[in-house]
Design a protein around this motif. Structure first.
Motif, PDB file in Angstrom:
ATOM      1  N   LEU A  80       5.259   2.020  -5.682  1.00  0.00           N
ATOM      2  CA  LEU A  80       4.996   1.646  -4.293  1.00  0.00           C
ATOM      3  C   LEU A  80       6.297   1.437  -3.521  1.00  0.00           C
ATOM      4  O   LEU A  80       6.396   1.812  -2.343  1.00  0.00           O
ATOM      5  CB  LEU A  80       4.144   0.376  -4.238  1.00  0.00           C
ATOM      6  N   GLU A  81       7.277   0.848  -4.176  1.00  0.00           N
ATOM      7  CA  GLU A  81       8.573   0.647  -3.526  1.00  0.00           C
ATOM      8  C   GLU A  81       9.291   1.974  -3.300  1.00  0.00           C
ATOM      9  O   GLU A  81       9.927   2.182  -2.264  1.00  0.00           O
ATOM     10  CB  GLU A  81       9.442  -0.273  -4.379  1.00  0.00           C
ATOM     11  N   ALA A  82       9.178   2.880  -4.274  1.00  0.00           N
ATOM     12  CA  ALA A  82       9.868   4.163  -4.177  1.00  0.00           C
ATOM     13  C   ALA A  82       9.190   5.119  -3.194  1.00  0.00           C
ATOM     14  O   ALA A  82       9.842   6.001  -2.624  1.00  0.00           O
ATOM     15  CB  ALA A  82       9.940   4.808  -5.561  1.00  0.00           C
ATOM     16  N   PRO A  84       7.019   4.377  -0.187  1.00  0.00           N
ATOM     17  CA  PRO A  84       6.354   3.426   0.720  1.00  0.00           C
ATOM     18  C   PRO A  84       5.334   4.051   1.662  1.00  0.00           C
ATOM     19  O   PRO A  84       4.463   3.335   2.173  1.00  0.00           O
ATOM     20  CB  PRO A  84       7.526   2.816   1.501  1.00  0.00           C
ATOM     21  N   GLU A  85       5.406   5.343   1.887  1.00  0.00           N
ATOM     22  CA  GLU A  85       4.474   5.981   2.816  1.00  0.00           C
ATOM     23  C   GLU A  85       3.344   6.715   2.108  1.00  0.00           C
ATOM     24  O   GLU A  85       2.418   7.202   2.764  1.00  0.00           O
ATOM     25  CB  GLU A  85       5.230   6.972   3.716  1.00  0.00           C
ATOM     26  N   ALA A  86       3.398   6.829   0.796  1.00  0.00           N
ATOM     27  CA  ALA A  86       2.418   7.622   0.054  1.00  0.00           C
ATOM     28  C   ALA A  86       1.103   6.866  -0.115  1.00  0.00           C
ATOM     29  O   ALA A  86       1.081   5.674  -0.411  1.00  0.00           O
ATOM     30  CB  ALA A  86       2.978   8.007  -1.303  1.00  0.00           C
ATOM     31  N   ALA A  87      -0.001   7.583   0.047  1.00  0.00           N
ATOM     32  CA  ALA A  87      -1.332   6.964  -0.079  1.00  0.00           C
ATOM     33  C   ALA A  87      -1.789   6.873  -1.532  1.00  0.00           C
ATOM     34  O   ALA A  87      -2.437   5.889  -1.917  1.00  0.00           O
ATOM     35  CB  ALA A  87      -2.351   7.756   0.725  1.00  0.00           C
ATOM     36  N   LEU A  88      -1.477   7.887  -2.341  1.00  0.00           N
ATOM     37  CA  LEU A  88      -2.032   7.937  -3.693  1.00  0.00           C
ATOM     38  C   LEU A  88      -1.640   6.744  -4.561  1.00  0.00           C
ATOM     39  O   LEU A  88      -2.513   6.164  -5.228  1.00  0.00           O
ATOM     40  CB  LEU A  88      -1.655   9.250  -4.378  1.00  0.00           C
ATOM     41  N   PRO A  89      -0.368   6.331  -4.594  1.00  0.00           N
ATOM     42  CA  PRO A  89      -0.060   5.154  -5.414  1.00  0.00           C
ATOM     43  C   PRO A  89      -0.760   3.887  -4.926  1.00  0.00           C
ATOM     44  O   PRO A  89      -1.098   3.010  -5.725  1.00  0.00           O
ATOM     45  CB  PRO A  89       1.461   5.026  -5.313  1.00  0.00           C
ATOM     46  N   ARG A  90      -1.013   3.793  -3.621  1.00  0.00           N
ATOM     47  CA  ARG A  90      -1.760   2.646  -3.109  1.00  0.00           C
ATOM     48  C   ARG A  90      -3.217   2.701  -3.546  1.00  0.00           C
ATOM     49  O   ARG A  90      -3.835   1.664  -3.819  1.00  0.00           O
ATOM     50  CB  ARG A  90      -1.654   2.591  -1.581  1.00  0.00           C
ATOM     51  N   LEU A  91      -3.766   3.892  -3.621  1.00  0.00           N
ATOM     52  CA  LEU A  91      -5.130   4.040  -4.132  1.00  0.00           C
ATOM     53  C   LEU A  91      -5.208   3.602  -5.593  1.00  0.00           C
ATOM     54  O   LEU A  91      -6.116   2.870  -5.988  1.00  0.00           O
ATOM     55  CB  LEU A  91      -5.576   5.494  -3.989  1.00  0.00           C
ATOM     56  N   VAL A  92      -4.242   4.032  -6.393  1.00  0.00           N
ATOM     57  CA  VAL A  92      -4.202   3.640  -7.800  1.00  0.00           C
ATOM     58  C   VAL A  92      -4.056   2.119  -7.924  1.00  0.00           C
ATOM     59  O   VAL A  92      -4.743   1.470  -8.723  1.00  0.00           O
ATOM     60  CB  VAL A  92      -3.061   4.357  -8.536  1.00  0.00           C
ATOM     61  N   ALA A  93      -3.166   1.536  -7.115  1.00  0.00           N
ATOM     62  CA  ALA A  93      -2.964   0.087  -7.157  1.00  0.00           C
ATOM     63  C   ALA A  93      -4.241  -0.653  -6.772  1.00  0.00           C
ATOM     64  O   ALA A  93      -4.594  -1.674  -7.375  1.00  0.00           O
ATOM     65  CB  ALA A  93      -1.821  -0.311  -6.227  1.00  0.00           C
ATOM     66  N   GLY A  94      -4.954  -0.136  -5.772  1.00  0.00           N
ATOM     67  CA  GLY A  94      -6.193  -0.769  -5.361  1.00  0.00           C
ATOM     68  C   GLY A  94      -7.254  -0.743  -6.450  1.00  0.00           C
ATOM     69  O   GLY A  94      -7.891  -1.757  -6.747  1.00  0.00           O
ATOM     70  N   ILE A  95      -7.424   0.418  -7.069  1.00  0.00           N
ATOM     71  CA  ILE A  95      -8.420   0.540  -8.137  1.00  0.00           C
ATOM     72  C   ILE A  95      -8.037  -0.322  -9.327  1.00  0.00           C
ATOM     73  O   ILE A  95      -8.890  -0.978  -9.944  1.00  0.00           O
ATOM     74  CB  ILE A  95      -8.572   2.016  -8.552  1.00  0.00           C
ATOM     75  N   ARG A  96      -6.748  -0.362  -9.657  1.00  0.00           N
ATOM     76  CA  ARG A  96      -6.316  -1.207 -10.774  1.00  0.00           C
ATOM     77  C   ARG A  96      -6.605  -2.673 -10.496  1.00  0.00           C
ATOM     78  O   ARG A  96      -7.053  -3.404 -11.399  1.00  0.00           O
ATOM     79  CB  ARG A  96      -4.821  -1.016 -11.053  1.00  0.00           C
TER      80      ARG A  96
END
Length: 325
Positions: A80-82, A84-96
């Protein structure tokens, strides 16, 4: 989190019958691949698998394979830090965070969950919501964030009106999304503030409002199993053996897996397992044999854990034997 996933199996042979052991994939090699990548904290590999399965292809099971993996909450923070604008890692973080939240709550009844557990549960779900809303804003056509928000909403008790809006947001993006329908059915169950009448009405409207041959016929069977589950021993069996319940199950089967347009992909094995359990409890031996024959020992955790939470495959085998299969 068992209701949120579809599970597969491994097969052996014993006394001429398939012997099933539940495992965490449904025969899709990408599920195992993405889970192994998540366990290894290999974001490049996780991203490659997820990006290869577009939202229109329903990557729900792949996301849960990542989300249910221990430790993802640690390494995804660096991604997420690397990015910051990408949606996919935020989706993964949300599901986790959804899965991680339910790990804290456990599957115990609410009265047996401590205040501290609920605090952790709710905190993780609120974090999940923040991530999922960010994804929904960045990728307005994606289904997955709204599907995730259906689940967080039930845990956070957002109420039936908000829950319905989240379901409708999912439907606008993918009208046939089976997982979203399953979540909304849970939302309108008596145990989550709905009623048996509302649950059955929703199941039938969804199943028969869809074209023949879809997997949504499963909702009718799930609704009957939820009704059965809510009753005490004795009345539960009597309910399932009502003639109108059997007729309802047969009608849904005809409109779903028995229809020539039914396609055996995605969650189809779970659909057949659900009908197998429902028909066997209803005493419809011929229909149950049909479903057990099609599944051929391929067991999904849901719905069999309703009968045996520690060994769903044992519940499958017991019911299969009960109808002489």
């Amino acid at each position: 989190m068992a209701l949120l996933r579809q599970w597969g199996l491994t097969l052996g042979k014993w006394a001429g019958k398939p012997v099933a052991r539940v495992q965490e994939d449904s025969g899709d090699p990408d599920v195992r691949r993405v889970r192994e990548a998540a366990a290894a904290a290999d974001w490049s590999a996780v991203r490659a698998v997820l990006e290869a399965r577009p939202e229109s292809g329903d990557r729900t099971e792949l996301l849960w394979a990542v989300g249910d993996t221990d430790g993802v909450e640690r390494w995804i923070a660096g991604v997420l830090e690397a990015e910051p604008e990408a949606a996919l890692p935020r989706l993964v973080a949300g599901i986790r965070h959804i899965s991680w939240g339910w790990e804290a709550r456990t599957s115990a009844r609410a009265k047996d969950v401590s205040r501290e557990q609920f605090e952790v549960f709710h905190a993780r779900l609120r974090t999940a919501e923040e991530y999922l809303y960010e994804v929904a804003e960045r990728e307005p056509l994606w289904t997955s964030p709204w599907y995730g928000l259906q689940i967080t909403g039930r845990g956070l008790q957002v109420g039936q009106t908000t829950a319905r809006r989240r379901f409708e947001a999912t439907m606008r993006r993918d009208p046939g999304h089976l997982g979203a329908h399953q979540q909304q059915l849970q939302q309108v169950c008596d145990k989550w503030g709905g009623s048996h009448e509302e649950m059955h009405a929703f199941a039938r409207a969804s199943a028969f409002g869809a074209p023949a041959g879809t997997q949504l016929g499963q909702l009718v069977a799930i609704a009957h199993l939820e009704h059965w589950l809510s009753l005490d021993a004795g009345p539960d069996a009597a309910y399932m053996r009502r003639p109108e319940v059997t007729a309802s199950l047969r009608e849904a089967a005809d409109h779903s897996f028995r229809h020539p347009d039914f396609v055996r992909d995605g969650g189809w094995i779970q659909v057949l397992n659900t009908f197998a359990m429902a028909f066997s409890l209803a005493g419809d031996r011929d229909a149950a044999r049909e479903c057990f024959g099609i599944t051929d020992g391929r067991v999904t955790e849901f719905p069999w854990y309703y009968l045996n939470g520690s060994d769903p495959a044992a519940a499958y085998r017991k019911q299969r034997s009960s109808i002489g299969r």
